[in-house]
Design a protein around this motif. Structure first.
Motif, short mmCIF file in Angstrom:
data_model
loop_
_atom_site.label_atom_id
_atom_site.label_comp_id
_atom_site.label_asym_id
_atom_site.label_seq_id
_atom_site.Cartn_x
_atom_site.Cartn_y
_atom_site.Cartn_z
N CYS A 20 4.18 -3.38 -2.57
CA CYS A 20 2.87 -3.87 -2.92
C CYS A 20 2.59 -3.27 -4.27
O CYS A 20 2.34 -2.11 -4.39
N GLY A 21 2.68 -4.01 -5.29
CA GLY A 21 2.45 -3.46 -6.60
C GLY A 21 3.58 -2.57 -7.00
O GLY A 21 3.63 -2.03 -8.08
N SER A 22 4.55 -2.38 -6.13
CA SER A 22 5.67 -1.55 -6.50
C SER A 22 6.93 -2.22 -6.08
O SER A 22 6.91 -3.23 -5.45
N HIS A 30 7.04 -7.17 -0.93
CA HIS A 30 6.70 -6.33 -2.06
C HIS A 30 7.72 -6.55 -3.15
O HIS A 30 8.72 -5.87 -3.22
N GLU A 38 4.29 -5.34 -6.78
CA GLU A 38 3.37 -5.32 -5.66
C GLU A 38 4.10 -5.70 -4.42
O GLU A 38 4.16 -6.81 -3.98
N GLY A 169 4.50 -1.92 -12.32
CA GLY A 169 3.52 -2.86 -11.80
C GLY A 169 3.09 -3.89 -12.83
O GLY A 169 3.66 -3.99 -13.91
N SER A 178 4.51 5.05 -4.78
CA SER A 178 3.55 4.15 -4.15
C SER A 178 3.66 4.14 -2.63
O SER A 178 2.68 3.89 -1.92
N ASP A 215 -2.05 4.38 -4.51
CA ASP A 215 -2.41 3.61 -5.71
C ASP A 215 -1.51 4.00 -6.88
O ASP A 215 -1.23 5.18 -7.11
N THR A 220 -2.16 -5.03 -6.92
CA THR A 220 -1.03 -5.11 -6.01
C THR A 220 -0.63 -6.56 -5.80
O THR A 220 -1.25 -7.48 -6.30
N CYS A 223 -1.37 -5.91 -1.05
CA CYS A 223 -1.78 -4.70 -0.34
C CYS A 223 -3.09 -4.14 -0.85
O CYS A 223 -3.67 -4.64 -1.81
N SER A 225 -4.47 -0.40 -2.17
CA SER A 225 -3.96 0.91 -2.56
C SER A 225 -5.11 1.86 -2.89
O SER A 225 -6.11 1.47 -3.50
#
Length: 256
Positions: A20-22, A30, A38, A169, A178, A215, A220, A223, A225
């Motif tokens: 999620c964002g990562s 993700h 994300e 991200g 993350s 976060d 994200t 998700c 965060s």
């Protein structure tokens, strides 16, 4: 007695890592990398249906959750004693605030307000994989995990290297760390399994891998965060005996 699951190494190795964002090592929900980052950790099924004919006392207590309209309140189970309310700044905004409420004899009592990020494009009533929106609704919180050791949560916790999140991200921020701690949000996922589980009851096209996670300083993929210290606080506070749920969406949608 707190149950612990062994790390699902084989599963993690077989999945495209995104976060999620990562860029997470375990969930196709993700995606890794900037424009596709994300990760979307595994999520559970659809929004929790309202309980049939709740007692008046339970209904009265439920109505004390601020900012929620009748449509949203109807989805909050009468046995829920913890509710993590995620209120988005706007339907298309990637920023929100998180408050953990606990229900006492006097009604719902709020904890601290924590700043948060949600999906890049905001929120959706009908989340689809890759739409870069977070799903609106009420979902159970039953399973946790992370790269770091269990900080002492009462939730079942899966610790292991499947929670690695490399890459950057949407705003070029590093995604490392993350997934130090995550809590799976039961959107389009099988409750009672590791956050890394890829089961999608609604089908893969409806997305999944929606988690609370640490976060990384930007939007994200779907998700929610919050800061690492707040993730740790959340993990320590959530109690399966209190039937915790998350109530999430933009303010206008939650007020319906």
């Amino acid at each position: 007695m707190i149950m612990r699951r062994p790390h699902v190494a084989l599963l993690a190795a077989s999945l495209l890592l995104a976060g999620c964002g990562s860029g997470a090592v375990a969930s196709p929900g993700h995606p890794s990398g900037a424009a596709t980052s994300e990760p979307g950790p595994p999520a559970s099924t659809t929004a929790i249906p309202s309980s049939p004919s709740p007692a008046m006392s339970a209904e009265a207590a439920r109505l004390e959750l601020p900012g929620l309209g009748p449509k949203t309140l109807a989805q909050v189970p009468s046995d829920a004693r913890q509710a993590v309310v995620v209120t988005g700044r706007g339907k298309n905004s990637p920023t929100s605030e998180v408050v953990l409420y606990e229900r006492a004899s006097t009604g719902w009592q709020p904890g601290e307000s924590w700043p948060a990020h949600n999906a890049l494009k905001g929120w959706s009533d009908h989340h689809m994989g890759g739409d870069l929106r977070s799903p609106i609704g009420v979902y159970g919180l039953t399973d946790a995990g992370g790269l770091l050791r269990d900080p002492g949560t009462k939730l079942t916790y899966d610790q292991g290297y499947g929670f690695v999140s490399p890459g950057t991200g949407f705003e070029g921020e590093p995604l490392k760390g993350s997934f130090d701690y995550v809590v799976a949000i039961n959107y389009n996922r099988q409750p009672g399994t590791s956050p890394l589980d890829w089961t999608r009851p609604l089908g893969a096209n409806r997305g999944g891998g929606i988690w609370f996670h640490v976060d990384h300083g930007g939007p994200t993929h779907g998700c929610v965060s919050i800061a690492e210290k707040h993730m740790e606080q959340l993990l320590l506070a959530l109690d399966p005996h209190l039937h915790p749920v998350v109530v999430m969406g933009d303010a206008a949608s939650l007020a319906r």
